[in-house]
Motif scaffolding. Structure first.
Motif, mmCIF file in Angstrom:
data_model
loop_
_atom_site.group_PDB
_atom_site.id
_atom_site.type_symbol
_atom_site.label_atom_id
_atom_site.label_comp_id
_atom_site.label_asym_id
_atom_site.label_seq_id
_atom_site.Cartn_x
_atom_site.Cartn_y
_atom_site.Cartn_z
ATOM 1 N N GLU A 77 11.510 -62.983 -48.579
ATOM 2 C CA GLU A 77 11.235 -61.522 -48.263
ATOM 3 C C GLU A 77 12.279 -61.681 -47.024
ATOM 4 O OE1 GLU A 77 8.900 -63.539 -49.115
ATOM 5 O OE2 GLU A 77 7.985 -62.429 -50.515
ATOM 6 N N ALA A 78 12.308 -62.704 -45.900
ATOM 7 C CA ALA A 78 13.137 -62.727 -45.111
ATOM 8 C C ALA A 78 14.651 -62.570 -45.355
ATOM 9 C CB ALA A 78 13.087 -63.976 -44.298
ATOM 10 N N ILE A 79 15.089 -63.219 -46.550
ATOM 11 C CA ILE A 79 16.481 -63.114 -47.056
ATOM 12 C C ILE A 79 16.794 -61.803 -47.576
ATOM 13 C CG2 ILE A 79 17.967 -64.031 -48.819
ATOM 14 C CD1 ILE A 79 16.412 -66.868 -48.672
ATOM 15 N N THR A 80 15.755 -61.213 -48.373
ATOM 16 C CA THR A 80 15.886 -59.808 -48.747
ATOM 17 C C THR A 80 15.991 -58.702 -47.403
ATOM 18 O OG1 THR A 80 14.761 -60.363 -50.758
ATOM 19 C CG2 THR A 80 15.189 -58.027 -50.223
ATOM 20 N N ALA A 81 15.211 -59.142 -46.511
ATOM 21 C CA ALA A 81 15.348 -58.094 -45.214
ATOM 22 C C ALA A 81 16.379 -58.071 -44.566
ATOM 23 C CB ALA A 81 14.049 -58.523 -44.500
ATOM 24 N N ALA A 82 16.993 -59.573 -44.458
ATOM 25 C CA ALA A 82 18.360 -59.598 -43.845
ATOM 26 C C ALA A 82 19.595 -59.064 -44.391
ATOM 27 C CB ALA A 82 18.650 -61.073 -43.546
ATOM 28 N N ALA A 83 19.488 -59.096 -45.794
ATOM 29 C CA ALA A 83 20.574 -58.509 -46.590
ATOM 30 C C ALA A 83 20.453 -57.001 -46.367
ATOM 31 C CB ALA A 83 20.245 -58.859 -48.106
ATOM 32 N N GLU A 84 19.157 -56.367 -46.481
ATOM 33 C CA GLU A 84 19.004 -55.094 -46.505
ATOM 34 C C GLU A 84 19.575 -54.326 -44.940
ATOM 35 O OE1 GLU A 84 18.225 -52.489 -48.654
ATOM 36 O OE2 GLU A 84 17.840 -53.985 -49.932
ATOM 37 N N ASN A 85 19.132 -55.187 -44.068
ATOM 38 C CA ASN A 85 19.850 -54.816 -42.795
ATOM 39 C C ASN A 85 21.198 -54.910 -42.579
ATOM 40 O OD1 ASN A 85 16.976 -54.712 -41.477
ATOM 41 N ND2 ASN A 85 17.004 -56.788 -40.964
ATOM 42 N N LEU A 86 21.809 -55.923 -43.227
ATOM 43 C CA LEU A 86 23.378 -55.908 -43.490
ATOM 44 C C LEU A 86 23.826 -54.842 -43.873
ATOM 45 C CD1 LEU A 86 23.908 -59.929 -44.131
ATOM 46 C CD2 LEU A 86 24.400 -58.502 -41.761
ATOM 47 N N LYS A 87 23.223 -54.350 -45.161
ATOM 48 C CA LYS A 87 23.925 -53.225 -45.761
ATOM 49 C C LYS A 87 23.794 -51.945 -45.256
ATOM 50 C CE LYS A 87 22.845 -55.283 -50.403
ATOM 51 N NZ LYS A 87 22.147 -54.929 -51.894
ATOM 52 N N GLN A 88 22.524 -51.905 -44.486
ATOM 53 C CA GLN A 88 22.340 -50.618 -43.721
ATOM 54 C C GLN A 88 23.491 -50.644 -42.379
ATOM 55 O OE1 GLN A 88 18.151 -50.443 -42.055
ATOM 56 N NE2 GLN A 88 17.649 -50.015 -44.174
ATOM 57 N N GLY A 89 23.954 -51.848 -41.797
ATOM 58 C CA GLY A 89 24.800 -51.809 -40.941
ATOM 59 C C GLY A 89 26.175 -51.761 -41.413
ATOM 60 N N GLY A 90 26.352 -51.558 -42.563
ATOM 61 C CA GLY A 90 27.659 -51.470 -43.128
ATOM 62 C C GLY A 90 28.365 -52.633 -43.299
ATOM 63 N N LYS A 91 27.655 -53.818 -43.599
ATOM 64 C CA LYS A 91 28.350 -54.956 -43.798
ATOM 65 C C LYS A 91 27.932 -55.769 -45.117
ATOM 66 C CE LYS A 91 28.328 -56.220 -38.632
ATOM 67 N NZ LYS A 91 27.971 -57.425 -37.908
ATOM 68 N N LYS A 92 28.788 -56.611 -45.496
ATOM 69 C CA LYS A 92 28.431 -56.917 -46.892
ATOM 70 C C LYS A 92 27.496 -58.296 -46.646
ATOM 71 C CE LYS A 92 32.834 -55.993 -49.182
ATOM 72 N NZ LYS A 92 33.922 -56.611 -49.618
ATOM 73 N N ALA A 93 26.781 -58.644 -47.535
ATOM 74 C CA ALA A 93 25.594 -59.540 -47.580
ATOM 75 C C ALA A 93 26.418 -60.877 -48.231
ATOM 76 C CB ALA A 93 24.591 -59.192 -48.384
ATOM 77 N N THR A 94 27.201 -61.349 -47.500
ATOM 78 C CA THR A 94 27.885 -62.475 -47.694
ATOM 79 C C THR A 94 27.223 -63.583 -47.233
ATOM 80 O OG1 THR A 94 29.373 -62.752 -45.765
ATOM 81 C CG2 THR A 94 30.192 -61.545 -47.622
ATOM 82 N N VAL A 95 27.393 -65.075 -47.722
ATOM 83 C CA VAL A 95 26.598 -66.284 -47.110
ATOM 84 C C VAL A 95 26.970 -66.196 -45.688
ATOM 85 C CG1 VAL A 95 26.305 -68.413 -47.376
ATOM 86 C CG2 VAL A 95 26.701 -67.095 -49.584
ATOM 87 N N GLU A 96 28.054 -66.107 -45.478
ATOM 88 C CA GLU A 96 28.262 -66.308 -43.923
ATOM 89 C C GLU A 96 27.589 -65.138 -42.831
ATOM 90 O OE1 GLU A 96 32.018 -66.567 -40.880
ATOM 91 O OE2 GLU A 96 32.353 -65.911 -42.977
ATOM 92 N N ASN A 97 27.612 -64.000 -43.427
ATOM 93 C CA ASN A 97 26.921 -63.155 -42.609
ATOM 94 C C ASN A 97 25.479 -63.256 -42.809
ATOM 95 O OD1 ASN A 97 29.181 -61.790 -41.992
ATOM 96 N ND2 ASN A 97 29.189 -60.406 -43.613
ATOM 97 N N MET A 98 24.785 -63.695 -44.049
ATOM 98 C CA MET A 98 23.419 -63.981 -44.025
ATOM 99 C C MET A 98 22.997 -64.964 -43.345
ATOM 100 S SD MET A 98 22.002 -61.682 -45.883
ATOM 101 C CE MET A 98 20.618 -62.476 -46.485
ATOM 102 N N CYS A 99 23.861 -66.182 -43.306
ATOM 103 C CA CYS A 99 23.419 -67.231 -42.205
ATOM 104 C C CYS A 99 23.359 -66.925 -40.909
ATOM 105 C CB CYS A 99 24.265 -68.399 -42.545
ATOM 106 S SG CYS A 99 24.209 -69.158 -44.202
ATOM 107 N N ARG A 100 24.468 -66.149 -40.620
ATOM 108 C CA ARG A 100 24.510 -65.795 -38.980
ATOM 109 C C ARG A 100 23.406 -64.920 -38.633
ATOM 110 N NH1 ARG A 100 28.983 -63.399 -39.367
ATOM 111 N NH2 ARG A 100 30.249 -65.455 -38.757
ATOM 112 N N ALA A 101 22.902 -64.123 -39.521
ATOM 113 C CA ALA A 101 21.461 -63.007 -39.382
ATOM 114 C C ALA A 101 20.388 -63.820 -39.251
ATOM 115 C CB ALA A 101 21.553 -61.971 -40.338
ATOM 116 N N LEU A 102 20.361 -65.027 -40.081
ATOM 117 C CA LEU A 102 19.055 -65.602 -40.244
ATOM 118 C C LEU A 102 19.228 -66.626 -39.197
ATOM 119 C CD1 LEU A 102 18.748 -65.894 -44.136
ATOM 120 C CD2 LEU A 102 17.315 -64.413 -42.687
ATOM 121 N N GLY A 103 20.185 -66.927 -38.740
ATOM 122 C CA GLY A 103 20.318 -68.165 -37.778
ATOM 123 C C GLY A 103 20.034 -69.632 -38.302
#
Length: 244
Positions: free
Chosen positions: A201-227
């Motif tokens: 659920e946390a991974i899915t929520a982070a991906a949705e936040n990236l998409k809403q912010g106009g960013k791609k849900a790449t592995v690098e962006n997902m790791c940065r968003a999840l910390g």
């Protein structure tokens, strides 16, 4: 030059009468010439002492003045009596012999009396008074200096105390700010998801936040968003969660 010349002439003219009076009183030819010296020195000494004490405002002025006048009276009397006897206007007598014979010892006695130094005693007292005045002045100056230095030191101590209080307040404020910053850091760190809390659920929520912010849900962006790191991301099935 006129004054010394007149004095010498007067002393020279008084010699014969005073020598004759000394002979009349019974002194021999060898001792009679000392009479004018005795009277002249006596008069000069008494006059000089009287003048000095008057100028220096010392005691004994009256005594010296009386001695000077007595010497002049004796000199005048010696001249007059000697001339009167020589001109047969009067004859010698026992009273005259006694009076003339008393001149040397009386002269010595009065000179010794004037030479006695009451002025030195007074001068010592004056010096003592001056010394006390100097000591009092130095005490006042020392007290004033100590008071001034104490006031300056007290003022510096007060300024130092105020600076210390200011530094103490500044240190307290700085400590509070550091504590607040540490607390904020702890709170920010506690808000990041730990690897154990990394769920689908946390991974899915982070991906949705990236998409809403106009960013791609790449592995690098997902790791940065999840910390988390990429190894942790893959360990907890991040890649599968995105593809599912």
């Amino acid at each position: 030059m006129a004054l010394p010349a007149a004095c010498v002439a007067a002393l020279y003219l008084s010699i014969p009468g005073e020598v004759a009076l000394a002979r009349t009183a019974g002194w021999s030819e060898n001792y009679a010439p000392a009479m004018p010296v005795c009277l002249s020195v006596y008069a000069l000494s008494a006059g000089a002492i009287a003048t000095y004490r008057r100028k220096m405002q010392l005691p004994g002025q009256i005594t010296a003045l009386v001695g000077s006048l007595a010497a002049l009276i004796l000199a005048m009397s010696a001249q007059s009596i000697s001339h009167l006897i020589e001109q047969s206007y009067m004859e010698t007598s026992a009273l005259l012999v006694i009076a003339v014979s008393c001149v040397p010892p009386l002269t010595i006695a009065h000179l010794v009396h004037m030479a006695e130094t009451p002025s030195q005693v007074v001068t010592a007292r004056e010096e003592k008074m001056k010394l006390h005045e100097v000591i009092d002045y130095l005490m006042v100056e020392l007290t004033f200096s100590l008071h001034s230095e104490s006031t300056i030191l007290l003022s510096r101590a007060e300024r130092t105390a105020m600076q210390y209080d200011h530094l103490k307040d500044w240190a307290s404020e700085l400590t509070e700010e550091v504590e607040e910053a540490c607390q904020e850091i702890e709170e920010s760190l506690s808000e990041k998801p730990s690897p154990k809390a990394l769920t689908r659920e946390a991974i899915t929520a982070a991906a949705e936040n990236l998409k809403q912010g106009g960013k791609k849900a790449t592995v690098e962006n997902m790791c940065r968003a999840l910390g988390v790191s990429q190894a942790t991301y893959y360990r907890y099935g991040g890649g599968k969660a995105l593809t599912a």
